[in-house]
Design a protein around this motif. Structure first.
Motif, mmCIF file in Angstrom:
data_model
loop_
_atom_site.group_PDB
_atom_site.id
_atom_site.type_symbol
_atom_site.label_atom_id
_atom_site.label_comp_id
_atom_site.label_asym_id
_atom_site.label_seq_id
_atom_site.Cartn_x
_atom_site.Cartn_y
_atom_site.Cartn_z
ATOM 1 N N ALA A 1 0.823 -1.209 0.000
ATOM 2 C CA ALA A 1 0.000 0.000 0.000
ATOM 3 C C ALA A 1 0.856 1.256 0.000
ATOM 4 O O ALA A 1 0.482 2.291 -0.587
ATOM 5 C CB ALA A 1 -0.927 0.005 1.216
ATOM 6 N N GLY A 2 2.002 1.207 0.660
ATOM 7 C CA GLY A 2 2.891 2.366 0.684
ATOM 8 C C GLY A 2 3.394 2.715 -0.711
ATOM 9 O O GLY A 2 3.487 3.885 -1.081
ATOM 10 N N GLY A 3 3.702 1.681 -1.485
ATOM 11 C CA GLY A 3 4.178 1.909 -2.846
ATOM 12 C C GLY A 3 3.097 2.517 -3.731
ATOM 13 O O GLY A 3 3.350 3.451 -4.501
ATOM 14 N N TRP A 4 1.872 1.958 -3.595
ATOM 15 C CA TRP A 4 0.775 2.517 -4.373
ATOM 16 C C TRP A 4 0.445 3.954 -3.937
ATOM 17 O O TRP A 4 0.132 4.803 -4.760
ATOM 18 C CB TRP A 4 -0.477 1.643 -4.235
ATOM 19 C CG TRP A 4 -0.356 0.346 -4.978
ATOM 20 C CD1 TRP A 4 -0.261 -0.894 -4.447
ATOM 21 C CD2 TRP A 4 -0.326 0.194 -6.391
ATOM 22 N NE1 TRP A 4 -0.170 -1.845 -5.421
ATOM 23 C CE2 TRP A 4 -0.212 -1.195 -6.647
ATOM 24 C CE3 TRP A 4 -0.381 1.063 -7.471
ATOM 25 C CZ2 TRP A 4 -0.140 -1.722 -7.934
ATOM 26 C CZ3 TRP A 4 -0.314 0.533 -8.754
ATOM 27 C CH2 TRP A 4 -0.200 -0.837 -8.979
ATOM 28 N N THR A 5 0.577 4.218 -2.658
ATOM 29 C CA THR A 5 0.329 5.594 -2.186
ATOM 30 C C THR A 5 1.362 6.553 -2.746
ATOM 31 O O THR A 5 1.031 7.675 -3.186
ATOM 32 C CB THR A 5 0.352 5.639 -0.655
ATOM 33 O OG1 THR A 5 -0.612 4.720 -0.136
ATOM 34 C CG2 THR A 5 0.056 7.030 -0.149
ATOM 35 N N GLY A 6 2.615 6.134 -2.753
ATOM 36 C CA GLY A 6 3.668 6.981 -3.306
ATOM 37 C C GLY A 6 3.468 7.256 -4.787
ATOM 38 O O GLY A 6 3.651 8.389 -5.256
ATOM 39 N N LEU A 7 3.062 6.204 -5.549
ATOM 40 C CA LEU A 7 2.828 6.391 -6.977
ATOM 41 C C LEU A 7 1.635 7.311 -7.231
ATOM 42 O O LEU A 7 1.670 8.165 -8.127
ATOM 43 C CB LEU A 7 2.589 5.019 -7.631
ATOM 44 C CG LEU A 7 2.380 5.040 -9.158
ATOM 45 C CD1 LEU A 7 3.625 5.570 -9.859
ATOM 46 C CD2 LEU A 7 2.024 3.645 -9.664
ATOM 47 N N THR A 8 0.593 7.170 -6.426
ATOM 48 C CA THR A 8 -0.583 8.042 -6.572
ATOM 49 C C THR A 8 -0.234 9.494 -6.283
ATOM 50 O O THR A 8 -0.656 10.418 -6.997
ATOM 51 C CB THR A 8 -1.699 7.574 -5.630
ATOM 52 O OG1 THR A 8 -2.025 6.212 -5.912
ATOM 53 C CG2 THR A 8 -2.932 8.429 -5.799
ATOM 54 N N LEU A 9 0.536 9.709 -5.225
ATOM 55 C CA LEU A 9 0.967 11.079 -4.910
ATOM 56 C C LEU A 9 1.804 11.665 -6.042
ATOM 57 O O LEU A 9 1.644 12.832 -6.413
ATOM 58 C CB LEU A 9 1.771 11.086 -3.611
ATOM 59 C CG LEU A 9 0.987 10.934 -2.309
ATOM 60 C CD1 LEU A 9 1.956 10.831 -1.128
ATOM 61 C CD2 LEU A 9 0.051 12.114 -2.112
ATOM 62 N N LEU A 10 2.675 10.842 -6.601
ATOM 63 C CA LEU A 10 3.573 11.328 -7.645
ATOM 64 C C LEU A 10 2.794 11.733 -8.904
ATOM 65 O O LEU A 10 2.974 12.840 -9.435
ATOM 66 C CB LEU A 10 4.598 10.242 -7.979
ATOM 67 C CG LEU A 10 5.924 10.689 -8.604
ATOM 68 C CD1 LEU A 10 6.662 11.604 -7.644
ATOM 69 C CD2 LEU A 10 6.761 9.476 -8.951
ATOM 70 N N LEU A 11 1.923 10.852 -9.382
ATOM 71 C CA LEU A 11 1.185 11.133 -10.606
ATOM 72 C C LEU A 11 0.092 12.195 -10.399
ATOM 73 O O LEU A 11 -0.145 13.029 -11.271
ATOM 74 C CB LEU A 11 0.556 9.837 -11.143
ATOM 75 C CG LEU A 11 1.572 8.747 -11.545
ATOM 76 C CD1 LEU A 11 0.851 7.503 -12.062
ATOM 77 C CD2 LEU A 11 2.552 9.275 -12.592
#
Length: 202
Positions: free
Chosen positions: A83-93
């Motif tokens: 979930a941390g990885g998906w959260t980071g990708l969502t924040l980035l995009l």
């Protein structure tokens, strides 16, 4: 009296072609870096506009990018599984899309205002010069002096003609006096005849 002086020179904005080129370059850099260089757009916008709001947004984008990098770096493998990885990708995009929209809108609006201000200052002020008045908007009618008025032009002010004085009483003519005297003589002669007096006994 002193005049207002010359207006201060206004800095002209760069050509439109150069501005479009810079916008495309910064957007492409941000997209090709997958959002890791999104902060470059906000840095350029803050330098150009010098607004505290843009500097604050630049700092917020830097913090979000760092947080997204930390979350993505916490993934154990090359693929995103947590979930941390998906959260980071969502924040980035998400930050990338929002910053591109805001950057383009704010940059275009800023340079449009600069052009309008430069155009307004480019027109020289007409201080101290009389403004030409259209003959169709004049509110007063020029008065022509009597000496320059044509003979056929009637005067604007009507003066009534002076009252004619009554003629003085005329004395009776001498012929009338003679006629009256002759009538009196005839009347006197008639009376003498009535009394029986001779004609020569006056």
């Amino acid at each position: 009296m002193h005049g207002h002086g010359y207006p201060q020179p206004v800095k002209q904005p760069p050509p439109t072609a150069l501005l479009v080129f810079l916008r495309v370059v910064f957007v492409v850099i941000s997209i090709l870096s997958l959002g890791f260089l999104t902060w470059t757009m906000m840095l350029r916008l803050a330098i150009v506009t010098r607004k505290s709001l843009d500097w604050g947004l630049f700092a917020a984008v830097v913090v979000i990018d760092i947080l997204a990098i930390v979350l993505l770096g916490s993934e154990p493998g090359e693929e995103i599984h947590t979930a941390g990885g998906w959260t980071g990708l969502t924040l980035l995009l998400g930050t990338l899309v929002a910053v591109i929209a805001y950057y383009l809108a704010a940059d275009i609006r800023h340079f449009q205002q600069l052009r309008q201000g430069a155009y307004a200052h480019a027109r020289p002020p007409a201080y101290g010069y009389p403004q030409a008045q259209s003959p169709y908007t004049a509110t007063t009618v020029p008065q022509v002096p009597p000496a320059q008025r044509p003979p056929h032009t009637p005067s604007t002010h009507h003066t009534p003609p002076p009252a004619t004085p009554a003629p003085p009483p005329q004395r009776p003519a001498p012929a009338r006096i003679d006629q009256v005297r002759a009538e009196l003589d005839e009347l006197s002669e008639f009376l003498r005849k009535q009394d029986g007096r001779p004609e020569g006994g006056r």
